[in-house]
Design an enzyme around this catalytic site. Structure first.
Site, PDB file in Angstrom:
ATOM      1  N   ASP A  51       0.509  19.523 -29.200  1.00  0.00           N
ATOM      2  CA  ASP A  51       0.063  18.351 -28.432  1.00  0.00           C
ATOM      3  C   ASP A  51      -0.088  18.722 -26.958  1.00  0.00           C
ATOM      4  O   ASP A  51      -0.480  17.893 -26.134  1.00  0.00           O
ATOM      5  CB  ASP A  51       0.995  17.147 -28.639  1.00  0.00           C
ATOM      6  CG  ASP A  51       2.414  17.412 -28.199  1.00  0.00           C
ATOM      7  OD1 ASP A  51       2.730  18.560 -27.821  1.00  0.00           O
ATOM      8  OD2 ASP A  51       3.234  16.462 -28.225  1.00  0.00           O
ATOM      9  N   SER A  52       0.161  20.004 -26.623  1.00  0.00           N
ATOM     10  CA  SER A  52      -0.205  20.510 -25.298  1.00  0.00           C
ATOM     11  C   SER A  52      -1.719  20.422 -25.109  1.00  0.00           C
ATOM     12  O   SER A  52      -2.212  20.566 -23.990  1.00  0.00           O
ATOM     13  CB  SER A  52       0.279  21.957 -25.118  1.00  0.00           C
ATOM     14  OG  SER A  52      -0.104  22.755 -26.224  1.00  0.00           O
ATOM     15  N   ASP A  90       1.216  19.452 -34.355  1.00  0.00           N
ATOM     16  CA  ASP A  90       2.169  18.562 -33.681  1.00  0.00           C
ATOM     17  C   ASP A  90       1.880  17.112 -34.015  1.00  0.00           C
ATOM     18  O   ASP A  90       0.720  16.670 -33.928  1.00  0.00           O
ATOM     19  CB  ASP A  90       2.038  18.720 -32.159  1.00  0.00           C
ATOM     20  CG  ASP A  90       3.094  19.628 -31.581  1.00  0.00           C
ATOM     21  OD1 ASP A  90       4.144  19.827 -32.230  1.00  0.00           O
ATOM     22  OD2 ASP A  90       2.875  20.144 -30.473  1.00  0.00           O
ATOM     23  N   LYS A 120       4.863  19.382 -36.976  1.00  0.00           N
ATOM     24  CA  LYS A 120       6.006  19.626 -36.081  1.00  0.00           C
ATOM     25  C   LYS A 120       6.373  18.334 -35.364  1.00  0.00           C
ATOM     26  O   LYS A 120       5.488  17.603 -34.911  1.00  0.00           O
ATOM     27  CB  LYS A 120       5.680  20.730 -35.071  1.00  0.00           C
ATOM     28  CG  LYS A 120       6.805  20.972 -34.049  1.00  0.00           C
ATOM     29  CD  LYS A 120       6.668  22.293 -33.321  1.00  0.00           C
ATOM     30  CE  LYS A 120       5.761  22.311 -32.135  1.00  0.00           C
ATOM     31  NZ  LYS A 120       6.060  21.370 -31.050  1.00  0.00           N
ATOM     32  N   GLU A 122       9.296  16.538 -32.508  1.00  0.00           N
ATOM     33  CA  GLU A 122      10.300  16.809 -31.480  1.00  0.00           C
ATOM     34  C   GLU A 122      11.531  15.938 -31.696  1.00  0.00           C
ATOM     35  O   GLU A 122      11.408  14.732 -31.951  1.00  0.00           O
ATOM     36  CB  GLU A 122       9.726  16.509 -30.086  1.00  0.00           C
ATOM     37  CG  GLU A 122       8.585  17.434 -29.700  1.00  0.00           C
ATOM     38  CD  GLU A 122       8.061  17.178 -28.293  1.00  0.00           C
ATOM     39  OE1 GLU A 122       8.648  16.365 -27.544  1.00  0.00           O
ATOM     40  OE2 GLU A 122       7.035  17.802 -27.932  1.00  0.00           O
ATOM     41  N   GLU A 189      12.744  25.292 -27.059  1.00  0.00           N
ATOM     42  CA  GLU A 189      12.008  25.478 -25.800  1.00  0.00           C
ATOM     43  C   GLU A 189      12.932  25.436 -24.600  1.00  0.00           C
ATOM     44  O   GLU A 189      13.750  24.514 -24.450  1.00  0.00           O
ATOM     45  CB  GLU A 189      10.931  24.375 -25.699  1.00  0.00           C
ATOM     46  CG  GLU A 189      10.106  24.472 -24.423  1.00  0.00           C
ATOM     47  CD  GLU A 189       8.823  23.652 -24.452  1.00  0.00           C
ATOM     48  OE1 GLU A 189       8.495  23.057 -25.504  1.00  0.00           O
ATOM     49  OE2 GLU A 189       8.145  23.614 -23.403  1.00  0.00           O
TER      50      GLU A 189
HETATM   51  O1  KIV Z   1       2.521  21.561 -27.772  1.00  0.00           O
HETATM   52  C1  KIV Z   1       2.804  22.761 -27.707  1.00  0.00           C
HETATM   53  O2  KIV Z   1       1.979  23.607 -27.332  1.00  0.00           O
HETATM   54  C2  KIV Z   1       4.152  23.160 -28.092  1.00  0.00           C
HETATM   55  C3  KIV Z   1       4.563  24.555 -27.774  1.00  0.00           C
HETATM   56  C4  KIV Z   1       4.804  24.707 -26.335  1.00  0.00           C
HETATM   57  C5  KIV Z   1       5.719  24.990 -28.579  1.00  0.00           C
HETATM   58  O3  KIV Z   1       4.885  22.378 -28.614  1.00  0.00           O
END
Ligand code: KIV
Length: 271
Positions: A51-52, A90, A120, A122, A189
């Site tokens: 989600d980056s 994510d 994924k 969090e 992280e």
């Molecule tokens: O969203 C992302 O890119 C991440 C990584 C930094 C692990 O969760």
């Protein structure tokens, strides 16, 4: 002979074998077809549709605004490019916290509409009900502990997490809980290297670090950061393997000059 080299398709079981054999897992982000194709050809083990994308692709300040539809667009583009790597997506903010039924329907949409292999999430104990329900549908789950950017407004900053004993103990117990619940791997992280090492040694599932030192089972970075496409973000843990923004700038400036001077296109470049 490494587990990695003769595997045609990376699965969660392959990652587990890598941990068992002491072979490090390589993971990078991708959000589009063209770069995902190059990553897959390189032999990367895991591609994370992070989600980056909210920051890197859409220019938002945090990861909070990205929507499920946007993540599905990015993830389906990546999956179309990939033959070998495991693709993990994510789950965006607001699609799984505090409501396990919503979590399941969001995860099902991701799996159905993208063709990815895992999701994924969090968090630890706070989201364990959502993890359980998603797993009950046969969807593999990767955890994410330590600095969890979706909770930035709770933390207030992006500084190193779990330096104090209380937070470190919670991180360890959350990691154990995620493993017991059935997560196949956990990203940790921006925490002290010693703490990440302790978790990697204690747990049977792979621990993949970002800013978590060398003594974990694998590493992940944001592709645009390690290639030097993004420039503003420079944490200590980031190794820049290239300065692509510089190279793109040079190429584009040359193109502009060539157009202005009527050097492009030349005779061979026309019909
Ligand atoms: O969203 C992302 O890119 C991440 C990584 C930094 C692990 O969760």
């Amino acid at each position: 002979m490494s587990v990695h080299s003769d595997i045609k398709k990376i699965t969660t079981h392959v990652l587990q074998n890598m941990k068992f054999n002491g072979e490090k897992i390589s993971m990078l982000t991708a959000y589009d077809y063209s770069l995902a194709r190059i990553l897959d050809q390189s032999g990367i083990d895991v591609i994370l549709v992070g989600d980056s994308a909210s920051n890197v692709m859409a220019g938002f300040e945090t990861t909070l605004p990205i929507t499920l539809d946007m993540m599905i667009y990015h993830a389906s583009s990546v999956v179309r490019a990939v033959d070998r790597a495991l693709v993990v997506v994510d789950m965006p903010f607001g699609t799984y916290q505090g409501n396990s039924k919503l979590a399941l329907s969001s995860a099902i949409r991701i799996m159905k509409e993208t063709g990815a292999s895992a999701v994924k999430l969090e968090g630890g104990s706070e989201i364990v009900e959502s993890v359980q329900r998603i797993l009950s549908a046969g969807i593999p789950v990767m955890g994410h502990l330590g600095l969890t950017p979706q909770s930035i407004h709770k933390f207030g900053t992006y500084v190193v997490r779990a330096k104090e004993d209380e937070e470190a103990e919670k991180l360890i117990s959350d990691a154990c809980l995620l493993q017991e619940t059935g997560a196949f791997a956990i990203v940790i992280e921006k925490v002290p290297a010693q703490l990440a090492q302790k978790v990697a040694e204690k747990l049977k599932i792979p621990i993949i670090g970002i800013g978590a030192g060398a003594f974990v089972d694998g590493q992940v970075l944001v592709l645009h950061d390690m290639l030097g496409i993004t420039q503003e973000f420079s944490p200590r843990f980031l190794r820049r393997y290239h300065n692509l923004s510089e190279e793109i700038l040079i190429a584009v400036k040359q193109y502009i000059t060539d157009v202005k001077n009527q050097d492009f296109p030349n005779e061979k470049e026309q019909y």
